[in-house]
Motif scaffolding. Sequence first.
Motif, PDB file in Angstrom:
ATOM      1  N   MET A 100     123.452  49.239 -14.713  1.00 54.65           N
ATOM      2  CA  MET A 100     122.190  49.078 -15.423  1.00 54.65           C
ATOM      3  C   MET A 100     121.070  49.713 -14.612  1.00 54.65           C
ATOM      4  O   MET A 100     120.980  49.501 -13.401  1.00 54.65           O
ATOM      5  CB  MET A 100     121.886  47.596 -15.635  1.00 54.65           C
ATOM      6  CG  MET A 100     120.633  47.337 -16.462  1.00 54.65           C
ATOM      7  SD  MET A 100     120.123  45.593 -16.430  1.00 54.65           S
ATOM      8  CE  MET A 100     118.939  45.622 -15.082  1.00 54.65           C
ATOM      9  N   TYR A 101     120.214  50.478 -15.295  1.00 58.74           N
ATOM     10  CA  TYR A 101     119.067  51.114 -14.653  1.00 58.74           C
ATOM     11  C   TYR A 101     117.783  50.583 -15.289  1.00 58.74           C
ATOM     12  O   TYR A 101     117.701  50.418 -16.509  1.00 58.74           O
ATOM     13  CB  TYR A 101     119.119  52.627 -14.820  1.00 58.74           C
ATOM     14  CG  TYR A 101     120.327  53.278 -14.181  1.00 58.74           C
ATOM     15  CD1 TYR A 101     120.287  53.707 -12.854  1.00 58.74           C
ATOM     16  CD2 TYR A 101     121.504  53.458 -14.900  1.00 58.74           C
ATOM     17  CE1 TYR A 101     121.399  54.303 -12.267  1.00 58.74           C
ATOM     18  CE2 TYR A 101     122.615  54.059 -14.323  1.00 58.74           C
ATOM     19  CZ  TYR A 101     122.558  54.476 -13.007  1.00 58.74           C
ATOM     20  OH  TYR A 101     123.653  55.066 -12.426  1.00 58.74           O
ATOM     21  N   ALA A 102     116.771  50.334 -14.447  1.00 54.25           N
ATOM     22  CA  ALA A 102     115.463  49.913 -14.954  1.00 54.25           C
ATOM     23  C   ALA A 102     114.436  50.043 -13.830  1.00 54.25           C
ATOM     24  O   ALA A 102     114.766  49.846 -12.660  1.00 54.25           O
ATOM     25  CB  ALA A 102     115.507  48.472 -15.458  1.00 54.25           C
ATOM     26  N   ASP A 103     113.218  50.382 -14.201  1.00 48.00           N
ATOM     27  CA  ASP A 103     112.095  50.416 -13.257  1.00 48.00           C
ATOM     28  C   ASP A 103     111.184  49.251 -13.606  1.00 48.00           C
ATOM     29  O   ASP A 103     110.560  49.235 -14.680  1.00 48.00           O
ATOM     30  CB  ASP A 103     111.333  51.736 -13.356  1.00 48.00           C
ATOM     31  CG  ASP A 103     112.174  52.929 -12.919  1.00 48.00           C
ATOM     32  OD1 ASP A 103     113.151  52.715 -12.176  1.00 48.00           O
ATOM     33  OD2 ASP A 103     111.856  54.063 -13.321  1.00 48.00           O
ATOM     34  N   VAL A 104     111.092  48.267 -12.711  1.00 46.38           N
ATOM     35  CA  VAL A 104     110.430  47.012 -13.031  1.00 46.38           C
ATOM     36  C   VAL A 104     109.237  46.783 -12.087  1.00 46.38           C
ATOM     37  O   VAL A 104     109.417  46.727 -10.863  1.00 46.38           O
ATOM     38  CB  VAL A 104     111.417  45.835 -12.911  1.00 46.38           C
ATOM     39  CG1 VAL A 104     110.706  44.514 -13.187  1.00 46.38           C
ATOM     40  CG2 VAL A 104     112.592  46.016 -13.870  1.00 46.38           C
ATOM     41  N   PRO A 105     108.017  46.624 -12.624  1.00 42.88           N
ATOM     42  CA  PRO A 105     106.871  46.254 -11.778  1.00 42.88           C
ATOM     43  C   PRO A 105     106.990  44.805 -11.335  1.00 42.88           C
ATOM     44  O   PRO A 105     107.390  43.935 -12.122  1.00 42.88           O
ATOM     45  CB  PRO A 105     105.668  46.466 -12.706  1.00 42.88           C
ATOM     46  CG  PRO A 105     106.220  46.343 -14.088  1.00 42.88           C
ATOM     47  CD  PRO A 105     107.635  46.826 -14.032  1.00 42.88           C
ATOM     48  N   VAL A 106     106.652  44.543 -10.080  1.00 39.40           N
ATOM     49  CA  VAL A 106     106.762  43.188  -9.528  1.00 39.40           C
ATOM     50  C   VAL A 106     105.562  42.877  -8.647  1.00 39.40           C
ATOM     51  O   VAL A 106     104.891  43.784  -8.142  1.00 39.40           O
ATOM     52  CB  VAL A 106     108.057  43.022  -8.683  1.00 39.40           C
ATOM     53  CG1 VAL A 106     109.288  43.151  -9.543  1.00 39.40           C
ATOM     54  CG2 VAL A 106     108.082  44.011  -7.522  1.00 39.40           C
ATOM     55  N   LYS A 107     105.308  41.585  -8.465  1.00 38.18           N
ATOM     56  CA  LYS A 107     104.329  41.150  -7.473  1.00 38.18           C
ATOM     57  C   LYS A 107     104.856  41.455  -6.080  1.00 38.18           C
ATOM     58  O   LYS A 107     106.070  41.459  -5.854  1.00 38.18           O
ATOM     59  CB  LYS A 107     104.087  39.646  -7.581  1.00 38.18           C
ATOM     60  CG  LYS A 107     103.201  39.203  -8.721  1.00 38.18           C
ATOM     61  CD  LYS A 107     102.752  37.767  -8.580  1.00 38.18           C
ATOM     62  CE  LYS A 107     103.875  36.795  -8.274  1.00 38.18           C
ATOM     63  NZ  LYS A 107     103.458  35.382  -8.365  1.00 38.18           N
ATOM     64  N   ASN A 108     103.942  41.637  -5.158  1.00 37.92           N
ATOM     65  CA  ASN A 108     104.315  41.922  -3.775  1.00 37.92           C
ATOM     66  C   ASN A 108     103.587  40.941  -2.856  1.00 37.92           C
ATOM     67  O   ASN A 108     102.551  41.271  -2.279  1.00 37.92           O
ATOM     68  CB  ASN A 108     103.944  43.376  -3.428  1.00 37.92           C
ATOM     69  CG  ASN A 108     104.599  43.855  -2.150  1.00 37.92           C
ATOM     70  OD1 ASN A 108     105.721  43.459  -1.832  1.00 37.92           O
ATOM     71  ND2 ASN A 108     103.907  44.697  -1.392  1.00 37.92           N
ATOM     72  N   PRO A 109     104.117  39.712  -2.724  1.00 36.14           N
ATOM     73  CA  PRO A 109     103.440  38.696  -1.910  1.00 36.14           C
ATOM     74  C   PRO A 109     103.442  39.079  -0.438  1.00 36.14           C
ATOM     75  O   PRO A 109     104.101  40.032  -0.019  1.00 36.14           O
ATOM     76  CB  PRO A 109     104.270  37.439  -2.165  1.00 36.14           C
ATOM     77  CG  PRO A 109     105.619  37.949  -2.529  1.00 36.14           C
ATOM     78  CD  PRO A 109     105.389  39.227  -3.273  1.00 36.14           C
ATOM     79  N   ASP A 110     102.707  38.321   0.363  1.00 38.93           N
ATOM     80  CA  ASP A 110     102.510  38.674   1.776  1.00 38.93           C
ATOM     81  C   ASP A 110     103.826  38.842   2.523  1.00 38.93           C
ATOM     82  O   ASP A 110     103.990  39.766   3.326  1.00 38.93           O
ATOM     83  CB  ASP A 110     101.651  37.607   2.465  1.00 38.93           C
ATOM     84  CG  ASP A 110     100.199  37.654   2.016  1.00 38.93           C
ATOM     85  OD1 ASP A 110      99.797  38.687   1.436  1.00 38.93           O
ATOM     86  OD2 ASP A 110      99.471  36.672   2.242  1.00 38.93           O
ATOM     87  N   ILE A 111     104.803  37.945   2.271  1.00 34.82           N
ATOM     88  CA  ILE A 111     106.076  38.057   2.996  1.00 34.82           C
ATOM     89  C   ILE A 111     106.770  39.363   2.648  1.00 34.82           C
ATOM     90  O   ILE A 111     107.377  40.011   3.506  1.00 34.82           O
ATOM     91  CB  ILE A 111     106.988  36.842   2.707  1.00 34.82           C
ATOM     92  CG1 ILE A 111     108.239  36.894   3.605  1.00 34.82           C
ATOM     93  CG2 ILE A 111     107.368  36.766   1.240  1.00 34.82           C
ATOM     94  CD1 ILE A 111     109.093  35.641   3.511  1.00 34.82           C
TER      95      ILE A 111
END
Length: 349
Positions: free
Chosen positions: A193-204
């Motif tokens: 499966m291929y997908a480009d997914v935007p995500v949050k980038n928390p401090d850790i």
Amino acid sequence: MLVTRQKILRRFWYPIVPSDRLTDAPFPFTLLGTNIVLFRDNAGRASALIDRCCHRTARLSQGWLDAGNIVCPYHGWTYAGDGKCVRIPQRPDGNPGKGVAVEAFHCTERHGVVWVALEEPLRDIPELPEYDDPAYRRVFEFYEPWNAPGLRIMENSFDNAHFAFVHRASFGIVDEPEPVQPRLEPDPAGFVMYADVPVKNPDIQKANLGIAADRTVRHYEKTWWMPFSRKMKVTYPNGLVHIIMTLTAPIDDRRSQVIQFLLRTDSEADAPAAKLIEFDRQVTHEDIAVLEACDHDVPLSLTGERHMPTDQPGLEMRRMLAKLLADHGEREVRHDGPVAGAALASAAE
């Protein structure tokens, strides 16, 4: 589908235990409802036998090892890795004679894991070239049982629609619930499966990834290894590759044993392993809280549960597993009995 009732599932390799945990003592395990025992012979080779002595059915796993053989704790009958009895101490010469044996199973090691197949495997263990690639480091994360069946775990792993909700505290963007539609391609192991997914980038994660922005994009390449394991390769915009291997073995119809480890194209100095584990554990605990509350009897037919377009990967798993059963003359077994052939075929078409 009740996995212990589907005979064809006995013909797959399952990841039983990390290699470094199989040492100098018998190791008991339950695979597809079958009690087995693993141990190493004098040459260090891993073996797997039924966990029952053929004399009075005592548990061999309660015994001990002697010169690379396993000794029954009840009367001392001793078995080699191929299941043959090599000593009966109550006989004057200890010779057990011909034909005294317990059932032995296919057993091998690959990717730092001991694998077992209860019957002749349909196919080999999938390749993982990154495991021995010096460009990647290895980070072991956990080895533990989950109160969830492998199919639920696998569907969840390929489900882009749950991120905004289940993972809203870690990387999901709750204000953007509409998921990215994935693209599937066939693969000898199952599918990719291929997908480009935007995500949050928390401090850790900013520290773990070396990306300072509050958001980033995960370029997913996820491979489903039929029936219940996956390789999740994530490439980030800065070129970092983060691979999560989630290998599951069905203990019974409700429970799975899960092995998870990472392969990364950076160093300990770039991102300490403890911090990688900390974030991934948060994510898996979010998943476990939901998965362990779901019904364990996952239907392969398209009836019984409702679906939406982004369920495509999970539905493909169900279709392929339904076809596997049909190709080997089996019907899906549910908690209320076998599913009629027509209903099963609807998922296999």
